[in-house]
Motif scaffolding. Structure first.
Motif, PDB file in Angstrom:
ATOM      1  N   GLY A  70     -21.874  -5.032  29.126  1.00 26.39           N
ATOM      2  CA  GLY A  70     -21.835  -5.450  27.725  1.00 26.39           C
ATOM      3  C   GLY A  70     -20.644  -6.333  27.402  1.00 26.39           C
ATOM      4  O   GLY A  70     -20.013  -6.914  28.286  1.00 26.39           O
ATOM      5  N   ASN A  71     -20.325  -6.413  26.110  1.00 26.28           N
ATOM      6  CA  ASN A  71     -19.268  -7.310  25.628  1.00 26.28           C
ATOM      7  C   ASN A  71     -17.899  -7.015  26.216  1.00 26.28           C
ATOM      8  O   ASN A  71     -17.093  -7.918  26.399  1.00 26.28           O
ATOM      9  N   ALA A  72     -17.604  -5.748  26.469  1.00 20.37           N
ATOM     10  CA  ALA A  72     -16.279  -5.364  26.982  1.00 20.37           C
ATOM     11  C   ALA A  72     -16.311  -5.089  28.488  1.00 20.37           C
ATOM     12  O   ALA A  72     -15.413  -4.440  29.025  1.00 20.37           O
ATOM     13  N   LYS A  73     -17.330  -5.585  29.170  1.00 18.00           N
ATOM     14  CA  LYS A  73     -17.512  -5.334  30.602  1.00 18.00           C
ATOM     15  C   LYS A  73     -16.232  -5.603  31.395  1.00 18.00           C
ATOM     16  O   LYS A  73     -15.562  -6.619  31.188  1.00 18.00           O
ATOM     17  N   GLY A  74     -15.916  -4.653  32.272  1.00 17.01           N
ATOM     18  CA  GLY A  74     -14.779  -4.802  33.170  1.00 17.01           C
ATOM     19  C   GLY A  74     -13.444  -4.369  32.601  1.00 17.01           C
ATOM     20  O   GLY A  74     -12.471  -4.241  33.344  1.00 17.01           O
ATOM     21  N   ARG A  75     -13.361  -4.139  31.314  1.00 11.98           N
ATOM     22  CA  ARG A  75     -12.086  -3.719  30.724  1.00 11.98           C
ATOM     23  C   ARG A  75     -11.738  -2.306  31.197  1.00 11.98           C
ATOM     24  O   ARG A  75     -12.561  -1.403  31.149  1.00 11.98           O
ATOM     25  N   PRO A  76     -10.503  -2.135  31.657  1.00  9.89           N
ATOM     26  CA  PRO A  76     -10.099  -0.792  32.119  1.00  9.89           C
ATOM     27  C   PRO A  76      -9.886   0.153  30.942  1.00  9.89           C
ATOM     28  O   PRO A  76      -9.503  -0.261  29.850  1.00  9.89           O
ATOM     29  N   LEU A  77     -10.145   1.436  31.189  1.00  9.86           N
ATOM     30  CA  LEU A  77      -9.926   2.484  30.192  1.00  9.86           C
ATOM     31  C   LEU A  77      -8.862   3.436  30.714  1.00  9.86           C
ATOM     32  O   LEU A  77      -8.886   3.819  31.875  1.00  9.86           O
ATOM     33  N   LYS A  78      -7.952   3.801  29.836  1.00  6.26           N
ATOM     34  CA  LYS A  78      -6.905   4.743  30.202  1.00  6.26           C
ATOM     35  C   LYS A  78      -7.469   6.156  30.209  1.00  6.26           C
ATOM     36  O   LYS A  78      -8.358   6.489  29.433  1.00  6.26           O
ATOM     37  N   ALA A  79      -6.919   6.990  31.079  1.00  4.56           N
ATOM     38  CA  ALA A  79      -7.273   8.408  31.124  1.00  4.56           C
ATOM     39  C   ALA A  79      -6.341   9.176  30.198  1.00  4.56           C
ATOM     40  O   ALA A  79      -5.215   8.743  29.924  1.00  4.56           O
ATOM     41  N   VAL A  80      -6.805  10.319  29.715  1.00  6.33           N
ATOM     42  CA  VAL A  80      -5.963  11.191  28.905  1.00  6.33           C
ATOM     43  C   VAL A  80      -4.930  11.823  29.830  1.00  6.33           C
ATOM     44  O   VAL A  80      -5.297  12.367  30.873  1.00  6.33           O
ATOM     45  N   PRO A  81      -3.644  11.753  29.474  1.00  4.98           N
ATOM     46  CA  PRO A  81      -2.619  12.352  30.331  1.00  4.98           C
ATOM     47  C   PRO A  81      -2.832  13.859  30.497  1.00  4.98           C
ATOM     48  O   PRO A  81      -3.279  14.540  29.577  1.00  4.98           O
ATOM     49  N   GLY A  82      -2.517  14.356  31.697  1.00  5.35           N
ATOM     50  CA  GLY A  82      -2.635  15.790  31.955  1.00  5.35           C
ATOM     51  C   GLY A  82      -3.979  16.126  32.569  1.00  5.35           C
ATOM     52  O   GLY A  82      -4.785  15.261  32.904  1.00  5.35           O
ATOM     53  N   MET A  83      -4.240  17.414  32.683  1.00  6.81           N
ATOM     54  CA  MET A  83      -5.457  17.888  33.343  1.00  6.81           C
ATOM     55  C   MET A  83      -6.464  18.500  32.354  1.00  6.81           C
ATOM     56  O   MET A  83      -7.438  19.105  32.764  1.00  6.81           O
ATOM     57  N   GLY A  84      -6.226  18.367  31.067  1.00  7.92           N
ATOM     58  CA  GLY A  84      -7.065  19.017  30.067  1.00  7.92           C
ATOM     59  C   GLY A  84      -8.379  18.319  29.788  1.00  7.92           C
ATOM     60  O   GLY A  84      -9.252  18.872  29.129  1.00  7.92           O
ATOM     61  N   THR A  85      -8.569  17.103  30.288  1.00 10.26           N
ATOM     62  CA  THR A  85      -9.778  16.337  30.010  1.00 10.26           C
ATOM     63  C   THR A  85     -10.448  15.958  31.319  1.00 10.26           C
ATOM     64  O   THR A  85      -9.786  15.583  32.281  1.00 10.26           O
ATOM     65  N   ARG A  86     -11.764  16.041  31.350  1.00 11.42           N
ATOM     66  CA  ARG A  86     -12.564  15.686  32.511  1.00 11.42           C
ATOM     67  C   ARG A  86     -13.365  14.445  32.157  1.00 11.42           C
ATOM     68  O   ARG A  86     -14.435  14.532  31.556  1.00 11.42           O
ATOM     69  N   PRO A  87     -12.856  13.252  32.487  1.00 19.35           N
ATOM     70  CA  PRO A  87     -13.575  12.041  32.098  1.00 19.35           C
ATOM     71  C   PRO A  87     -14.897  11.894  32.851  1.00 19.35           C
ATOM     72  O   PRO A  87     -15.014  12.304  33.995  1.00 19.35           O
ATOM     73  N   THR A  88     -15.877  11.309  32.195  1.00 21.32           N
ATOM     74  CA  THR A  88     -17.155  11.012  32.833  1.00 21.32           C
ATOM     75  C   THR A  88     -16.924   9.923  33.866  1.00 21.32           C
ATOM     76  O   THR A  88     -16.346   8.882  33.563  1.00 21.32           O
ATOM     77  N   THR A  89     -17.377  10.160  35.086  1.00 20.05           N
ATOM     78  CA  THR A  89     -17.179   9.163  36.140  1.00 20.05           C
ATOM     79  C   THR A  89     -18.026   7.928  35.850  1.00 20.05           C
ATOM     80  O   THR A  89     -19.047   7.996  35.147  1.00 20.05           O
ATOM     81  N   ASP A  90     -17.613   6.800  36.410  1.00 20.25           N
ATOM     82  CA  ASP A  90     -18.371   5.568  36.225  1.00 20.25           C
ATOM     83  C   ASP A  90     -19.797   5.715  36.758  1.00 20.25           C
ATOM     84  O   ASP A  90     -20.747   5.204  36.171  1.00 20.25           O
ATOM     85  N   LYS A  91     -19.964   6.458  37.863  1.00 20.66           N
ATOM     86  CA  LYS A  91     -21.293   6.677  38.449  1.00 20.66           C
ATOM     87  C   LYS A  91     -22.204   7.410  37.458  1.00 20.66           C
ATOM     88  O   LYS A  91     -23.341   7.009  37.227  1.00 20.66           O
ATOM     89  N   VAL A  92     -21.697   8.478  36.867  1.00 26.86           N
ATOM     90  CA  VAL A  92     -22.495   9.249  35.903  1.00 26.86           C
ATOM     91  C   VAL A  92     -22.741   8.423  34.647  1.00 26.86           C
ATOM     92  O   VAL A  92     -23.848   8.396  34.110  1.00 26.86           O
ATOM     93  N   LYS A  93     -21.712   7.709  34.180  1.00 28.61           N
ATOM     94  CA  LYS A  93     -21.869   6.875  32.983  1.00 28.61           C
ATOM     95  C   LYS A  93     -22.948   5.813  33.204  1.00 28.61           C
ATOM     96  O   LYS A  93     -23.804   5.594  32.340  1.00 28.61           O
ATOM     97  N   GLU A  94     -22.939   5.189  34.364  1.00 22.92           N
ATOM     98  CA  GLU A  94     -23.951   4.178  34.657  1.00 22.92           C
ATOM     99  C   GLU A  94     -25.345   4.799  34.685  1.00 22.92           C
ATOM    100  O   GLU A  94     -26.307   4.228  34.154  1.00 22.92           O
ATOM    101  N   ALA A  95     -25.468   5.996  35.241  1.00 22.08           N
ATOM    102  CA  ALA A  95     -26.755   6.693  35.281  1.00 22.08           C
ATOM    103  C   ALA A  95     -27.229   7.038  33.872  1.00 22.08           C
ATOM    104  O   ALA A  95     -28.414   6.871  33.548  1.00 22.08           O
ATOM    105  N   VAL A  96     -26.326   7.513  33.027  1.00 23.76           N
ATOM    106  CA  VAL A  96     -26.671   7.859  31.648  1.00 23.76           C
ATOM    107  C   VAL A  96     -27.246   6.636  30.934  1.00 23.76           C
ATOM    108  O   VAL A  96     -28.302   6.704  30.300  1.00 23.76           O
ATOM    109  N   PHE A  97     -26.569   5.509  31.042  1.00 22.81           N
ATOM    110  CA  PHE A  97     -27.023   4.324  30.311  1.00 22.81           C
ATOM    111  C   PHE A  97     -28.289   3.720  30.905  1.00 22.81           C
ATOM    112  O   PHE A  97     -29.057   3.080  30.189  1.00 22.81           O
TER     113      PHE A  97
END
Length: 189
Positions: free
Chosen positions: A6-33
């Motif tokens: 999309g419009n923001a393709k390739g832009r990096p995203l920062k992770a939440v500092p620490g271990m309290g958040t489990r970000p969705t992996t790019d593989k899973v995100k791509e599958a969802v969309f």
């Protein structure tokens, strides 16, 4: 982590500092969309337990018009704000530091309706059945709205809840994605 398309393709995203958040992996995100899009022509997205904001940022990048993101963690809220600014999507999003159930009830009072909802609570909290009921009881979901749940693959969420009918489930290692569709946006059957 990055915006995949999309419009923001390739832009990096920062992770939440620490271990309290489990970000969705790019593989899973791509599958969802690939299951729900892959692109959109407007619409509103609600991201409960938004973490980094990656899912709703991806939806905005792919054509969703507006996003409401909520999370209880101050570090997550700060990270989402940075990610929205870095992707140039901050003007199309609202950000709230709030409990998911309280956020849903507050949004219901604003007469907002969403076309897409992301639910990705911490796996150990087992909140998904209660949150699905709150969403199904309210008037937040447009007709045909999809609710995308990311959860532990050991958990099953495959029965209808109110106006939400089960559509699909896919597994990616320890993670599962379950999708529901709202069969009546105004909840009048």
């Amino acid at each position: 982590m990055r915006v995949i398309s999309g419009n923001a393709k390739g832009r990096p995203l920062k992770a939440v500092p620490g271990m309290g958040t489990r970000p969705t992996t790019d593989k899973v995100k791509e599958a969802v969309f690939s299951m729900i899009g892959p692109y959109f022509e407007g619409g509103y997205v609600l991201d409960l337990f938004a973490g980094t904001g990656g899912l709703s940022i991806e939806a905005l990048s792919r054509g969703m018009e507006h996003a409401v993101l909520t999370d209880m963690d101050k570090k997550a809220i700060d990270t989402i704000r940075l990610n929205l600014q870095a992707t140039g999507l901050a003007d199309r999003a609202e950000l709230f530091r709030n409990d998911a159930v309280k956020a849903v009830k507050a949004l219901g009072k604003r007469d907002m309706q969403f076309d897409l909802v992301f639910l990705d609570p911490p796996y150990k909290l087992k909140l998904i059945p209660d949150l699905l009921e709150v969403l199904a009881e309210g008037r937040l979901l447009a007709d045909g709205a999809r609710v995308v749940i990311e959860h532990d693959a050991e958990d099953r969420h495959d029965t209808a809840v109110g106006t939400l009918e089960w559509m699909r489930r896919a597994e990616y290692g320890d993670t599962a994605i379950t999708i529901f569709r709202n069969r009546s946006g105004n909840n009048e059957i």
